[in-house]
Write a protein that holds these residues in place. Sequence first.
Motif, PDB file in Angstrom:
ATOM      1  N   ILE A 117     -23.004   8.838  11.981  1.00  0.00           N
ATOM      2  CA  ILE A 117     -22.211   8.005  11.073  1.00  0.00           C
ATOM      3  C   ILE A 117     -20.779   8.524  11.017  1.00  0.00           C
ATOM      4  O   ILE A 117     -19.825   7.738  11.037  1.00  0.00           O
ATOM      5  N   ALA A 118     -20.614   9.848  10.974  1.00  0.00           N
ATOM      6  CA  ALA A 118     -19.260  10.422  10.977  1.00  0.00           C
ATOM      7  C   ALA A 118     -18.493   9.978  12.221  1.00  0.00           C
ATOM      8  O   ALA A 118     -17.314   9.609  12.139  1.00  0.00           O
ATOM      9  N   GLN A 119     -19.156   9.991  13.372  1.00  0.00           N
ATOM     10  CA  GLN A 119     -18.496   9.549  14.599  1.00  0.00           C
ATOM     11  C   GLN A 119     -18.185   8.055  14.563  1.00  0.00           C
ATOM     12  O   GLN A 119     -17.147   7.611  15.062  1.00  0.00           O
ATOM     13  N   ALA A 120     -19.077   7.267  13.952  1.00  0.00           N
ATOM     14  CA  ALA A 120     -18.824   5.831  13.820  1.00  0.00           C
ATOM     15  C   ALA A 120     -17.619   5.574  12.924  1.00  0.00           C
ATOM     16  O   ALA A 120     -16.833   4.649  13.174  1.00  0.00           O
ATOM     17  N   VAL A 121     -17.462   6.372  11.871  1.00  0.00           N
ATOM     18  CA  VAL A 121     -16.293   6.238  10.987  1.00  0.00           C
ATOM     19  C   VAL A 121     -15.016   6.475  11.783  1.00  0.00           C
ATOM     20  O   VAL A 121     -14.058   5.694  11.698  1.00  0.00           O
ATOM     21  N   LEU A 122     -14.987   7.549  12.567  1.00  0.00           N
ATOM     22  CA  LEU A 122     -13.788   7.843  13.365  1.00  0.00           C
ATOM     23  C   LEU A 122     -13.516   6.749  14.382  1.00  0.00           C
ATOM     24  O   LEU A 122     -12.367   6.360  14.596  1.00  0.00           O
ATOM     25  N   ALA A 123     -14.567   6.231  14.997  1.00  0.00           N
ATOM     26  CA  ALA A 123     -14.398   5.145  15.968  1.00  0.00           C
ATOM     27  C   ALA A 123     -13.850   3.895  15.280  1.00  0.00           C
ATOM     28  O   ALA A 123     -12.965   3.219  15.819  1.00  0.00           O
ATOM     29  N   ALA A 124     -14.333   3.593  14.064  1.00  0.00           N
ATOM     30  CA  ALA A 124     -13.852   2.419  13.336  1.00  0.00           C
ATOM     31  C   ALA A 124     -12.371   2.564  12.974  1.00  0.00           C
ATOM     32  O   ALA A 124     -11.628   1.587  12.999  1.00  0.00           O
ATOM     33  N   LEU A 125     -11.947   3.790  12.644  1.00  0.00           N
ATOM     34  CA  LEU A 125     -10.536   4.020  12.333  1.00  0.00           C
ATOM     35  C   LEU A 125      -9.638   3.700  13.522  1.00  0.00           C
ATOM     36  O   LEU A 125      -8.512   3.236  13.356  1.00  0.00           O
ATOM     37  N   GLU A 126     -10.146   3.963  14.707  1.00  0.00           N
ATOM     38  CA  GLU A 126      -9.340   3.816  15.923  1.00  0.00           C
ATOM     39  C   GLU A 126      -9.464   2.448  16.578  1.00  0.00           C
ATOM     40  O   GLU A 126      -8.694   2.126  17.475  1.00  0.00           O
ATOM     41  N   CYS A 127     -10.443   1.648  16.143  1.00  0.00           N
ATOM     42  CA  CYS A 127     -10.753   0.409  16.866  1.00  0.00           C
ATOM     43  C   CYS A 127     -10.311  -0.815  16.070  1.00  0.00           C
ATOM     44  O   CYS A 127     -10.954  -1.173  15.077  1.00  0.00           O
ATOM     45  N   PRO A 128      -9.244  -1.491  16.479  1.00  0.00           N
ATOM     46  CA  PRO A 128      -8.796  -2.687  15.752  1.00  0.00           C
ATOM     47  C   PRO A 128      -9.877  -3.765  15.653  1.00  0.00           C
ATOM     48  O   PRO A 128      -9.917  -4.511  14.679  1.00  0.00           O
ATOM     49  N   ALA A 129     -10.765  -3.836  16.636  1.00  0.00           N
ATOM     50  CA  ALA A 129     -11.808  -4.876  16.619  1.00  0.00           C
ATOM     51  C   ALA A 129     -12.830  -4.663  15.503  1.00  0.00           C
ATOM     52  O   ALA A 129     -13.570  -5.577  15.155  1.00  0.00           O
ATOM     53  N   ALA A 130     -12.863  -3.457  14.916  1.00  0.00           N
ATOM     54  CA  ALA A 130     -13.799  -3.190  13.823  1.00  0.00           C
ATOM     55  C   ALA A 130     -13.276  -3.680  12.484  1.00  0.00           C
ATOM     56  O   ALA A 130     -14.023  -3.746  11.506  1.00  0.00           O
ATOM     57  N   ALA A 131     -12.000  -4.033  12.412  1.00  0.00           N
ATOM     58  CA  ALA A 131     -11.399  -4.433  11.138  1.00  0.00           C
ATOM     59  C   ALA A 131     -11.977  -5.749  10.644  1.00  0.00           C
ATOM     60  O   ALA A 131     -12.241  -6.669  11.427  1.00  0.00           O
ATOM     61  N   GLY A 132     -12.215  -5.810   9.333  1.00  0.00           N
ATOM     62  CA  GLY A 132     -12.729  -7.025   8.729  1.00  0.00           C
ATOM     63  C   GLY A 132     -14.179  -7.300   9.040  1.00  0.00           C
ATOM     64  O   GLY A 132     -14.632  -8.444   8.935  1.00  0.00           O
ATOM     65  N   ARG A 133     -14.932  -6.250   9.397  1.00  0.00           N
ATOM     66  CA  ARG A 133     -16.322  -6.459   9.809  1.00  0.00           C
ATOM     67  C   ARG A 133     -17.268  -5.544   9.032  1.00  0.00           C
ATOM     68  O   ARG A 133     -16.911  -4.439   8.630  1.00  0.00           O
ATOM     69  N   ILE A 134     -18.494  -6.040   8.871  1.00  0.00           N
ATOM     70  CA  ILE A 134     -19.590  -5.244   8.329  1.00  0.00           C
ATOM     71  C   ILE A 134     -20.506  -4.966   9.502  1.00  0.00           C
ATOM     72  O   ILE A 134     -21.028  -5.897  10.130  1.00  0.00           O
ATOM     73  N   LEU A 135     -20.683  -3.678   9.832  1.00  0.00           N
ATOM     74  CA  LEU A 135     -21.399  -3.295  11.043  1.00  0.00           C
ATOM     75  C   LEU A 135     -22.665  -2.516  10.723  1.00  0.00           C
ATOM     76  O   LEU A 135     -22.591  -1.448  10.102  1.00  0.00           O
ATOM     77  N   PRO A 136     -23.840  -3.017  11.120  1.00  0.00           N
ATOM     78  CA  PRO A 136     -25.062  -2.249  10.939  1.00  0.00           C
ATOM     79  C   PRO A 136     -25.119  -1.107  11.965  1.00  0.00           C
ATOM     80  O   PRO A 136     -24.756  -1.293  13.116  1.00  0.00           O
ATOM     81  N   ILE A 137     -25.534   0.074  11.506  1.00  0.00           N
ATOM     82  CA  ILE A 137     -25.740   1.185  12.440  1.00  0.00           C
ATOM     83  C   ILE A 137     -27.105   1.789  12.160  1.00  0.00           C
ATOM     84  O   ILE A 137     -27.333   2.374  11.116  1.00  0.00           O
ATOM     85  N   GLY A 138     -27.996   1.634  13.106  1.00  0.00           N
ATOM     86  CA  GLY A 138     -29.366   2.080  12.920  1.00  0.00           C
ATOM     87  C   GLY A 138     -29.735   3.250  13.778  1.00  0.00           C
ATOM     88  O   GLY A 138     -30.907   3.610  13.873  1.00  0.00           O
ATOM     89  N   GLY A 139     -28.758   3.897  14.423  1.00  0.00           N
ATOM     90  CA  GLY A 139     -29.076   5.029  15.281  1.00  0.00           C
ATOM     91  C   GLY A 139     -27.864   5.439  16.076  1.00  0.00           C
ATOM     92  O   GLY A 139     -26.774   4.893  15.894  1.00  0.00           O
ATOM     93  N   GLY A 140     -28.039   6.384  16.959  1.00  0.00           N
ATOM     94  CA  GLY A 140     -26.925   6.939  17.730  1.00  0.00           C
ATOM     95  C   GLY A 140     -26.192   5.940  18.581  1.00  0.00           C
ATOM     96  O   GLY A 140     -25.021   6.126  18.900  1.00  0.00           O
ATOM     97  N   GLU A 141     -26.862   4.860  18.984  1.00  0.00           N
ATOM     98  CA  GLU A 141     -26.180   3.878  19.833  1.00  0.00           C
ATOM     99  C   GLU A 141     -25.049   3.184  19.093  1.00  0.00           C
ATOM    100  O   GLU A 141     -24.198   2.571  19.697  1.00  0.00           O
TER     101      GLU A 141
END
Length: 200
Positions: A176-200
Amino acid sequence: MTVLVFGGSSQIGHFLLPRLLASGEAVLALSRQPRPAQAGVTWLQGTLPDRMPRLPALSAIISFGPLQGLADWLAQATLADAPRVVATSSMSAESKRDSGVPAERALARRLRDGEAALAAACERHGCAWTVLRPTLVYGAGLDKSLTPIARRAMRLRLFPLPSGRGLRQPVHADDIAQAVLAALECPAAAGRILPIGGGE
């Protein structure tokens, strides 16, 4: 960048703070209780939404706490810039929506309401936002679900199968920590609710 973290002492924060520091970010972390000094992290004391300390200009806000409190603070806050916001919710917002248990349906509704309030508060400030919905979180020994079961199994040398028919997909706090950092860097993640159920 100056990054403000709500929930820095949580199990996700346990993995996120070192990653932020390694990337050279200035880190502010808010706690209700005084915290011991930690190299590179400035600990602030306060609570959301109405007992917040004075803050400098922020480039990002990361939250692992209740969404409604964050949304309420953002709705009334004066922000010098439009910081990027990444917050966690829970897959329970979706998976418990049609539960036969009224308390679970109420939880799902509270989570979805908090997500909507956060999106509205961010849009008021012109902040790009992302909400991550993890499933069952484990990894730093702070959870109240998998860790107690694992400790009991080690002590008894027997793994008890919990009752219940639901399927679970645990996600490690560092993922989840890595997903947070990726979301900070990824413009395509803005304005989205993203399910994360595992390392993928």
